[in-house]
Design a protein around this motif. Structure first.
Motif, PDB file in Angstrom:
ATOM      1  N   ASP A 257      -0.960  -3.689  -3.248  1.00 23.63           N
ATOM      2  CA  ASP A 257      -1.651  -2.404  -3.237  1.00 23.63           C
ATOM      3  C   ASP A 257      -2.589  -2.343  -4.440  1.00 23.63           C
ATOM      4  O   ASP A 257      -2.864  -3.359  -5.093  1.00 23.63           O
ATOM      5  N   ARG A 258      -3.093  -1.162  -4.746  1.00 24.57           N
ATOM      6  CA  ARG A 258      -4.030  -1.023  -5.863  1.00 24.57           C
ATOM      7  C   ARG A 258      -3.391  -1.482  -7.173  1.00 24.57           C
ATOM      8  O   ARG A 258      -4.019  -2.181  -7.979  1.00 24.57           O
ATOM      9  N   THR A 259      -2.138  -1.130  -7.382  1.00 23.40           N
ATOM     10  CA  THR A 259      -1.437  -1.532  -8.600  1.00 23.40           C
ATOM     11  C   THR A 259      -1.276  -3.038  -8.665  1.00 23.40           C
ATOM     12  O   THR A 259      -1.536  -3.665  -9.698  1.00 23.40           O
ATOM     13  N   GLY A 260      -0.846  -3.641  -7.554  1.00 22.10           N
ATOM     14  CA  GLY A 260      -0.658  -5.078  -7.520  1.00 22.10           C
ATOM     15  C   GLY A 260      -1.949  -5.838  -7.751  1.00 22.10           C
ATOM     16  O   GLY A 260      -1.978  -6.864  -8.441  1.00 22.10           O
ATOM     17  N   SER A 261      -3.038  -5.344  -7.183  1.00 23.65           N
ATOM     18  CA  SER A 261      -4.325  -6.008  -7.338  1.00 23.65           C
ATOM     19  C   SER A 261      -4.796  -5.971  -8.791  1.00 23.65           C
ATOM     20  O   SER A 261      -5.310  -6.971  -9.316  1.00 23.65           O
ATOM     21  N   ARG A 262      -4.589  -4.857  -9.456  1.00 21.47           N
ATOM     22  CA  ARG A 262      -5.056  -4.728 -10.837  1.00 21.47           C
ATOM     23  C   ARG A 262      -4.213  -5.547 -11.816  1.00 21.47           C
ATOM     24  O   ARG A 262      -4.618  -5.718 -12.973  1.00 21.47           O
ATOM     25  N   LEU A 263      -3.094  -6.085 -11.360  1.00 21.14           N
ATOM     26  CA  LEU A 263      -2.296  -6.953 -12.227  1.00 21.14           C
ATOM     27  C   LEU A 263      -2.869  -8.361 -12.353  1.00 21.14           C
ATOM     28  O   LEU A 263      -2.416  -9.142 -13.194  1.00 21.14           O
TER      29      LEU A 263
ATOM     30  N   ALA B 125      -3.333  -6.351   7.123  1.00 21.65           N
ATOM     31  CA  ALA B 125      -2.026  -6.023   6.545  1.00 21.65           C
ATOM     32  C   ALA B 125      -2.149  -5.143   5.307  1.00 21.65           C
ATOM     33  O   ALA B 125      -1.508  -4.079   5.227  1.00 21.65           O
ATOM     34  N   ILE B 126      -2.963  -5.560   4.337  1.00 21.43           N
ATOM     35  CA  ILE B 126      -2.968  -4.790   3.085  1.00 21.43           C
ATOM     36  C   ILE B 126      -3.582  -3.411   3.277  1.00 21.43           C
ATOM     37  O   ILE B 126      -3.204  -2.457   2.580  1.00 21.43           O
ATOM     38  N   CYS B 127      -4.510  -3.270   4.215  1.00 20.64           N
ATOM     39  CA  CYS B 127      -5.118  -1.961   4.429  1.00 20.64           C
ATOM     40  C   CYS B 127      -4.166  -1.009   5.135  1.00 20.64           C
ATOM     41  O   CYS B 127      -4.303   0.219   5.021  1.00 20.64           O
TER      42      CYS B 127
ATOM     43  N   PRO C  60      -7.775   4.139  -2.572  1.00 15.18           N
ATOM     44  CA  PRO C  60      -8.760   5.175  -2.913  1.00 15.18           C
ATOM     45  C   PRO C  60     -10.020   5.022  -2.070  1.00 15.18           C
ATOM     46  O   PRO C  60     -10.482   3.913  -1.803  1.00 15.18           O
ATOM     47  N   ARG C  61     -10.569   6.142  -1.645  1.00 16.76           N
ATOM     48  CA  ARG C  61     -11.770   6.140  -0.811  1.00 16.76           C
ATOM     49  C   ARG C  61     -13.048   6.291  -1.626  1.00 16.76           C
ATOM     50  O   ARG C  61     -14.134   5.988  -1.144  1.00 16.76           O
ATOM     51  N   SER C  62     -12.918   6.769  -2.836  1.00 19.27           N
ATOM     52  CA  SER C  62     -14.088   7.075  -3.648  1.00 19.27           C
ATOM     53  C   SER C  62     -14.556   5.838  -4.412  1.00 19.27           C
ATOM     54  O   SER C  62     -13.780   5.223  -5.154  1.00 19.27           O
ATOM     55  N   VAL C  63     -15.828   5.483  -4.249  1.00 20.23           N
ATOM     56  CA  VAL C  63     -16.380   4.350  -4.994  1.00 20.23           C
ATOM     57  C   VAL C  63     -16.318   4.626  -6.490  1.00 20.23           C
ATOM     58  O   VAL C  63     -16.113   3.709  -7.302  1.00 20.23           O
ATOM     59  N   SER C  64     -16.441   5.882  -6.880  1.00 20.24           N
ATOM     60  CA  SER C  64     -16.428   6.221  -8.309  1.00 20.24           C
ATOM     61  C   SER C  64     -15.100   5.852  -8.963  1.00 20.24           C
ATOM     62  O   SER C  64     -15.061   5.503 -10.147  1.00 20.24           O
TER      63      SER C  64
ATOM     64  N   ILE D 109     -13.484  -3.078  -5.722  1.00 25.52           N
ATOM     65  CA  ILE D 109     -13.242  -2.413  -4.441  1.00 25.52           C
ATOM     66  C   ILE D 109     -12.960  -3.439  -3.339  1.00 25.52           C
ATOM     67  O   ILE D 109     -13.408  -4.588  -3.407  1.00 25.52           O
ATOM     68  N   ARG D 110     -12.211  -3.016  -2.327  1.00 21.47           N
ATOM     69  CA  ARG D 110     -11.882  -3.840  -1.163  1.00 21.47           C
ATOM     70  C   ARG D 110     -12.294  -3.104   0.116  1.00 21.47           C
ATOM     71  O   ARG D 110     -12.495  -1.879   0.107  1.00 21.47           O
ATOM     72  N   PRO D 111     -12.380  -3.820   1.240  1.00 19.02           N
ATOM     73  CA  PRO D 111     -12.713  -3.148   2.506  1.00 19.02           C
ATOM     74  C   PRO D 111     -11.740  -2.032   2.880  1.00 19.02           C
ATOM     75  O   PRO D 111     -12.102  -1.145   3.657  1.00 19.02           O
TER      76      PRO D 111
END
Length: 482
Positions: free
Chosen positions: A236-242, A349-351, A357-361, A384-386
């Motif tokens: 998820d977002r947390t896992g990706s930022r690791l 799967a990941i989506c 988050p939907r916001s590009v900002s 960002i991811r798809p």
């Protein structure tokens, strides 16, 4: 040269009541495996599972599974399902791969080792996003964003990919390819094999799959091994930022390796090798060399540090780029799964597995923060991811990994894993509570059991799989002598 690097990352349990699977029908008819999967003793077959597990008698899809049967009926305990990671990775040939990694005979005696392609992957109702060659080679890790404009550019590219997935010929499967659905498929495999329980060995993304399975089916879980752990929410977002802190923690191992080998010309101290990383990345950002731009250089470094054995090749690539020479190339993979399917099924799967988050900002902010905190790779993991533009909702809400069930889970983790760092494994350990124990090996790389050289950690996992013996408390295995 371009190479695809896959990694190998929630909400409450579903509010809807999912119908239990019906009585087991006839099991799979085992036969020869496809030539590109075949290994001595490995047999392959298929089973049917519901596309939508809420409607067990509705449309069915076919899963490809494999079995390496125990040859010792007196010691056979049951079945050991396996997953090599991903999401999006084929697992049909993984039992044979474990044999190549010297899976102990005691484990082979104890189990029929089962491999399978998860739904949407390989030979199990494969999905597509109609990705172009360029989109495929961008892979499953976002590009390093040097500045805000890079984030905006990748946002446009990501939106295009999400739209292609939504319009593809397999778009009808968009809601149904998720870790929760795959975990329910695993229970259908258990049922088809006429087993009361299953054991599990999963690496990387497979840790999330195993944790979700044992959360959904605690009483059908026997011995569960989770190796190289994602955070409880998966990729998820947390896992990706690791990824950012993961590479920062792992990179000193390579810096020491290269500094001790002056023939590569990358610096005679770890500090000099580290400076060379930033020098090369900056130069390649401006002027690519032999097909390598700054992003591919960073990505190749990240992926190569999954294994100590890849350090010589990585150092040779750096040397070639530093001297404007053609980098060495790796042998082409003979895997049966296409790169397009690997990337597409990863996204499906990941989506579905978490809310992005939907916001590009929000990505602009996170990339700016992580670029400063983890300058080597933070601006890739935070990009960002798809999934930010995904067009569908999952049929089943993501499963929150929990601590209800028997104490039958063992986590294995390296201290310096670039892709699934120890900090994420500690979150998984807390989520599983008293159900779990963790053995931590003081070594670098992605993968502990059979992959790393730490005898203490390997023996701990083997003992758990074969005898059920598990450390009374979490165990730390010191570094093994070189």
């Amino acid at each position: 040269m371009r190479r695809a690097l896959t990694i190998v990352v929630a909400a409450a349990t579903a509010a809807v009541v999912l119908a239990p699977p019906g009585l087991a029908r006839t099991g799979p008819k085992w036969g020869e495996c496809p030539a590109d999967v075949a290994k001595p003793g490995l047999r392959c077959g298929t089973i049917d599972v519901p596309l939508d597990h809420r409607n067990p008698d509705g449309e069915q899809i076919q899963l490809a599974i494999s079995r390496l049967a125990s040859k010792n009926p007196d010691k056979r305990r049951g079945v050991l399902l396996t997953n090599p990671g991903g999401p999006g990775g084929s697992g049909l040939d993984f039992p044979g791969g474990l044999v190549d990694l010297k899976l102990p005979q005691s484990v082979l005696d104890s189990y029929d080792v089962i491999g399978f392609d998860p739904r949407g992957v390989g030979r199990s109702a494969p999905v597509t996003c109609d990705l172009t060659t360029e989109q495929q080679y961008r892979g499953n890790i976002p590009p390093f964003a040097r500045d805000a404009s890079d984030v905006v550019t990748h946002a446009r590219n990501s939106k295009t990919v999400a739209e292609q997935c939504a319009k593809s010929k397999t778009a009808n499967m968009l809601p149904y390819v998720s870790t929760a659905a795959t975990a329910r498929d695993m229970d259908r495999i258990r049922e088809a094999l006429h087993e009361d329980k299953l054991s599990f060995l999963g690496y990387s993304y497979g840790t999330h799959l195993g944790a979700v399975y044992t959360t959904l089916f605690p009483d059908r879980s026997d011995r569960i091994v989770l190796d190289s752990n994602l955070v409880p929410g998966g990729l998820d977002r947390t896992g990706s930022r690791l990824f950012g802190p993961g590479l920062e923690k792992r990179f000193p191992d390579f810096a020491e390796f290269a500094a001790a080998r002056p023939e590569y010309g990358l610096g005679t101290t770890p500090e000099a090798v580290t400076a060379k990383y930033f020098d090369l990345a900056g130069r390649l950002d401006k002027t690519p060399v032999q097909g390598y731009d700054g992003n591919l250089f960073r990505l190749a470094t990240f992926g190569s540090l999954y294994r100590d054995s890849r350090m010589p090749e990585l150092a040779a690539i750096w040397h070639a780029l530093d001297t404007n020479q053609p980098p060495p190339t790796s042998a082409a993979s003979d895997a049966p799964q296409s790169l397009e399917n690997k990337v597409a099924s990863h996204l499906y799967a990941i989506c579905n597995d978490s809310r992005w988050p939907r916001s590009v900002s929000s990505y602009l902010h996170d990339v700016s923060v992580d670029r400063k905190r983890f300058p080597m790779f933070g601006a890739a993991g935070a990009n960002i991811r798809p999934c930010a533009f995904w067009r569908s909702e999952p049929a089943e809400r993501p499963v929150r990994v929990g601590d209800k069930g028997p104490a039958n889970v063992l986590l294995a983790q390296n201290t310096r894993d670039p892709a699934t760092p120890l900090a994420g494994a500690e979150q998984m350990r807390r989520a599983l509570g008293d159900r779990a124990r963790m053995v931590t090996a003081d070594q670098g790389g992605h993968g502990v059991y059979l992959i790393g050289a730490n005898k203490c950690a390997n023996d701990t996992v083997t003992a758990f799989l074969t005898t059920g013996e598990r450390p009374e408390d979490d165990r730390v295995c010191v570094a093994e002598p070189a």
